[in-house]
Design a protein around this motif. Structure first.
Motif, PDB file in Angstrom:
ATOM      1  N   ASP A   1      -5.036  -2.272 -10.858  1.00 37.32           N
ATOM      2  CA  ASP A   1      -4.485  -3.625 -10.863  1.00 37.32           C
ATOM      3  C   ASP A   1      -5.077  -4.425 -12.016  1.00 37.32           C
ATOM      4  O   ASP A   1      -6.303  -4.544 -12.132  1.00 37.32           O
ATOM      5  N   THR A   2      -4.237  -4.962 -12.862  1.00 40.32           N
ATOM      6  CA  THR A   2      -4.704  -5.778 -13.982  1.00 40.32           C
ATOM      7  C   THR A   2      -4.753  -7.258 -13.654  1.00 40.32           C
ATOM      8  O   THR A   2      -5.170  -8.069 -14.490  1.00 40.32           O
ATOM      9  N   GLY A   3      -4.318  -7.626 -12.439  1.00 41.54           N
ATOM     10  CA  GLY A   3      -4.341  -9.027 -12.039  1.00 41.54           C
ATOM     11  C   GLY A   3      -3.097  -9.794 -12.392  1.00 41.54           C
ATOM     12  O   GLY A   3      -3.019 -11.004 -12.149  1.00 41.54           O
ATOM     13  N   THR A   4      -2.101  -9.132 -12.945  1.00 36.92           N
ATOM     14  CA  THR A   4      -0.876  -9.831 -13.357  1.00 36.92           C
ATOM     15  C   THR A   4       0.137  -9.942 -12.228  1.00 36.92           C
ATOM     16  O   THR A   4       1.038 -10.782 -12.291  1.00 36.92           O
ATOM     17  N   GLU A   5       0.015  -9.096 -11.210  1.00 41.03           N
ATOM     18  CA  GLU A   5       0.954  -9.141 -10.094  1.00 41.03           C
ATOM     19  C   GLU A   5       0.444 -10.091  -9.013  1.00 41.03           C
ATOM     20  O   GLU A   5      -0.772 -10.213  -8.817  1.00 41.03           O
ATOM     21  N   PRO A   6       1.347 -10.748  -8.286  1.00 39.92           N
ATOM     22  CA  PRO A   6       0.892 -11.589  -7.169  1.00 39.92           C
ATOM     23  C   PRO A   6       0.267 -10.734  -6.078  1.00 39.92           C
ATOM     24  O   PRO A   6       0.563  -9.544  -5.939  1.00 39.92           O
ATOM     25  N   LEU A   7      -0.617 -11.350  -5.299  1.00 35.75           N
ATOM     26  CA  LEU A   7      -1.308 -10.627  -4.229  1.00 35.75           C
ATOM     27  C   LEU A   7      -0.321 -10.010  -3.243  1.00 35.75           C
ATOM     28  O   LEU A   7      -0.555  -8.910  -2.717  1.00 35.75           O
ATOM     29  N   ASN A   8       0.784 -10.695  -3.007  1.00 34.39           N
ATOM     30  CA  ASN A   8       1.776 -10.159  -2.070  1.00 34.39           C
ATOM     31  C   ASN A   8       2.302  -8.801  -2.518  1.00 34.39           C
ATOM     32  O   ASN A   8       2.649  -7.956  -1.683  1.00 34.39           O
ATOM     33  N   ARG A   9       2.359  -8.584  -3.827  1.00 35.57           N
ATOM     34  CA  ARG A   9       2.830  -7.287  -4.319  1.00 35.57           C
ATOM     35  C   ARG A   9       1.815  -6.198  -3.996  1.00 35.57           C
ATOM     36  O   ARG A   9       2.203  -5.081  -3.627  1.00 35.57           O
ATOM     37  N   LEU A  10       0.530  -6.504  -4.096  1.00 37.64           N
ATOM     38  CA  LEU A  10      -0.489  -5.521  -3.723  1.00 37.64           C
ATOM     39  C   LEU A  10      -0.422  -5.213  -2.234  1.00 37.64           C
ATOM     40  O   LEU A  10      -0.545  -4.052  -1.818  1.00 37.64           O
ATOM     41  N   LEU A  11      -0.224  -6.234  -1.428  1.00 39.92           N
ATOM     42  CA  LEU A  11      -0.119  -6.016   0.013  1.00 39.92           C
ATOM     43  C   LEU A  11       1.123  -5.189   0.344  1.00 39.92           C
ATOM     44  O   LEU A  11       1.102  -4.356   1.252  1.00 39.92           O
ATOM     45  N   ALA A  12       2.199  -5.393  -0.412  1.00 35.20           N
ATOM     46  CA  ALA A  12       3.406  -4.585  -0.208  1.00 35.20           C
ATOM     47  C   ALA A  12       3.125  -3.122  -0.535  1.00 35.20           C
ATOM     48  O   ALA A  12       3.651  -2.215   0.130  1.00 35.20           O
ATOM     49  N   LYS A  13       2.310  -2.863  -1.554  1.00 36.08           N
ATOM     50  CA  LYS A  13       1.949  -1.484  -1.877  1.00 36.08           C
ATOM     51  C   LYS A  13       1.192  -0.837  -0.733  1.00 36.08           C
ATOM     52  O   LYS A  13       1.407   0.343  -0.410  1.00 36.08           O
ATOM     53  N   ILE A  14       0.304  -1.589  -0.100  1.00 32.73           N
ATOM     54  CA  ILE A  14      -0.411  -1.046   1.058  1.00 32.73           C
ATOM     55  C   ILE A  14       0.581  -0.722   2.170  1.00 32.73           C
ATOM     56  O   ILE A  14       0.467   0.300   2.856  1.00 32.73           O
ATOM     57  N   GLY A  15       1.584  -1.575   2.332  1.00 31.42           N
ATOM     58  CA  GLY A  15       2.641  -1.282   3.295  1.00 31.42           C
ATOM     59  C   GLY A  15       3.389  -0.009   2.952  1.00 31.42           C
ATOM     60  O   GLY A  15       3.787   0.753   3.840  1.00 31.42           O
ATOM     61  N   ASP A  16       3.569   0.257   1.652  1.00 34.00           N
ATOM     62  CA  ASP A  16       4.226   1.495   1.235  1.00 34.00           C
ATOM     63  C   ASP A  16       3.405   2.716   1.635  1.00 34.00           C
ATOM     64  O   ASP A  16       3.964   3.744   2.030  1.00 34.00           O
ATOM     65  N   TYR A  17       2.086   2.614   1.530  1.00 30.29           N
ATOM     66  CA  TYR A  17       1.243   3.732   1.954  1.00 30.29           C
ATOM     67  C   TYR A  17       1.302   3.926   3.470  1.00 30.29           C
ATOM     68  O   TYR A  17       1.199   5.050   3.962  1.00 30.29           O
ATOM     69  N   THR A  18       1.476   2.836   4.206  1.00 31.54           N
ATOM     70  CA  THR A  18       1.694   2.954   5.649  1.00 31.54           C
ATOM     71  C   THR A  18       2.970   3.729   5.928  1.00 31.54           C
ATOM     72  O   THR A  18       3.006   4.625   6.776  1.00 31.54           O
ATOM     73  N   ALA A  19       4.037   3.407   5.203  1.00 32.18           N
ATOM     74  CA  ALA A  19       5.306   4.122   5.374  1.00 32.18           C
ATOM     75  C   ALA A  19       5.157   5.588   4.997  1.00 32.18           C
ATOM     76  O   ALA A  19       5.709   6.470   5.672  1.00 32.18           O
ATOM     77  N   LEU A  20       4.406   5.874   3.939  1.00 29.91           N
ATOM     78  CA  LEU A  20       4.176   7.263   3.537  1.00 29.91           C
ATOM     79  C   LEU A  20       3.474   8.031   4.643  1.00 29.91           C
ATOM     80  O   LEU A  20       3.849   9.169   4.961  1.00 29.91           O
ATOM     81  N   ALA A  21       2.459   7.422   5.250  1.00 30.70           N
ATOM     82  CA  ALA A  21       1.734   8.085   6.329  1.00 30.70           C
ATOM     83  C   ALA A  21       2.649   8.364   7.514  1.00 30.70           C
ATOM     84  O   ALA A  21       2.598   9.440   8.115  1.00 30.70           O
ATOM     85  N   GLU A  22       3.503   7.410   7.835  1.00 30.90           N
ATOM     86  CA  GLU A  22       4.386   7.578   8.982  1.00 30.90           C
ATOM     87  C   GLU A  22       5.457   8.634   8.730  1.00 30.90           C
ATOM     88  O   GLU A  22       5.821   9.393   9.625  1.00 30.90           O
ATOM     89  N   MET A  23       5.956   8.713   7.492  1.00 31.04           N
ATOM     90  CA  MET A  23       7.067   9.607   7.197  1.00 31.04           C
ATOM     91  C   MET A  23       6.624  11.034   6.862  1.00 31.04           C
ATOM     92  O   MET A  23       7.383  11.977   7.061  1.00 31.04           O
TER      93      MET A  23
END
Length: 306
Positions: free
Chosen positions: A207-229
């Motif tokens: 992370d270079t700090g250019t993305e909003p925090l919500n985008r980082l949290l969305a990425k964590i949500g993507d890893y949750t989806a990966l684990a589930e699928m």
């Protein structure tokens, strides 16, 4: 030898500088030809071929990263890469920076691509190499992100070279990760670290700090989806964040029941002696910073198979 013979220093006109800004005369490089490719093949060492494969896989590496990978000094790395550049195995550039001078960045060159294509029984066209695409990174907005992401892995390889019993077993590029998991999540990299009989596989997010925090949290949500699928529940996502404030904010907004996420910052990495050390702060609980290998104790350790 006649020790009384006076020595004359080379004049500014006769001195040549082949690397860095201020070069006045570069030796002409030969055109890519069957003769050049044959000459290159005869001079390549196994280490050179390995570096060419890494440049093909990961697109760009700096002099310091190449030194971490395969050399004992910046001088030795620079000297060997100069030889490979003269033979067109690699190309190089210095990106513009606001102040000072950026390090040399290396990408795969046309003769190097021909060598790798031949190793696969392919033509260069079939191999998919295009010089203009390789050099386009020089002006790409993603260059700093790509180089920063690579530093985590090259630092682990440098650590393993100096510490028996450790090894970076796998290092996947962003493109390879996208081919495997891109419908769900797009990590910047994937690796497997082994140390003293233990191992941990991990995803990386730089992370270079250019993305909003919500985008980082969305990425964590993507890893949750990966684990589930996919059932991949034992592979932490490692976030390299630009500063402690960004790290605190991410921890404050991360749900503890999500798949394991661990974070670090440049300051924490420096204090830990690099990414193998106690640089990683898990988000699931109030653990102290952990060594990379210690994260294996917080997960089950089944490797992801390609």
């Amino acid at each position: 030898m006649d020790t009384d013979t006076p020595r004359t220093e080379p004049t500014a006109r006769s001195r040549r500088s082949y690397v860095g800004p201020g070069s006045t005369r570069e030796p002409a490089r030969p055109q890519v030809s069957a003769e050049l490719i044959a000459a290159l093949a005869a001079r390549l060492r196994p280490r050179d071929t390995w570096l060419l494969e890494l440049l093909h896989e990961h697109r760009v590496l700096t002099t310091a990263q190449i030194c971490d990978l395969a050399f004992t000094s910046i001088s030795a790395a620079t000297h060997r890469m100069l030889t490979l550049w003269r033979l067109r195995a690699v190309e190089r550039f210095r990106p513009s920076v606001p102040a000072g001078s950026a390090p040399l960045h290396y990408v795969l060159g046309p003769a190097g691509a021909a060598i790798l294509a031949d190793r696969r029984g392919m033509s260069t066209a079939e191999f998919g190499y295009r010089p203009d695409h390789a050099m386009a990174l020089a002006s790409s907005a993603r260059l700093a992100h790509l180089v920063g992401s690579h530093t985590l892995f090259t630092s682990l390889i440098a650590h393993a070279r100096a510490h028996p019993g450790t090894e970076l077993k796998e290092w996947w590029s962003e493109r390879r990760c996208a081919a495997m998991w891109g419908r769900i999540v797009r990590p910047d990299g994937y690796g497997t670290w082994r140390q003293d009989g233990h191992r941990v596989s991990f995803f990386t997010e730089y992370d270079t700090g250019t993305e909003p925090l919500n985008r980082l949290l969305a990425k964590i949500g993507d890893y949750t989806a990966l684990a589930e699928m996919t059932g991949i529940t034992d592979t932490p996502a490692l976030f390299v964040l630009p500063n402690p404030t960004r790290e605190r904010h991410l921890h404050a907004h991360t749900h503890p029941n999500l798949p394991l996420v661990a974070t670090t910052t440049p300051t924490a990495l420096q204090a830990a002696g690099g990414p193998a050390g106690p640089a990683w702060q898990p988000t699931q609980a109030t653990y102290r910073r952990q060594r990379l290998i210690d994260l294996s104790a917080l997960t089950r350790t089944t490797e992801v198979q390609p």
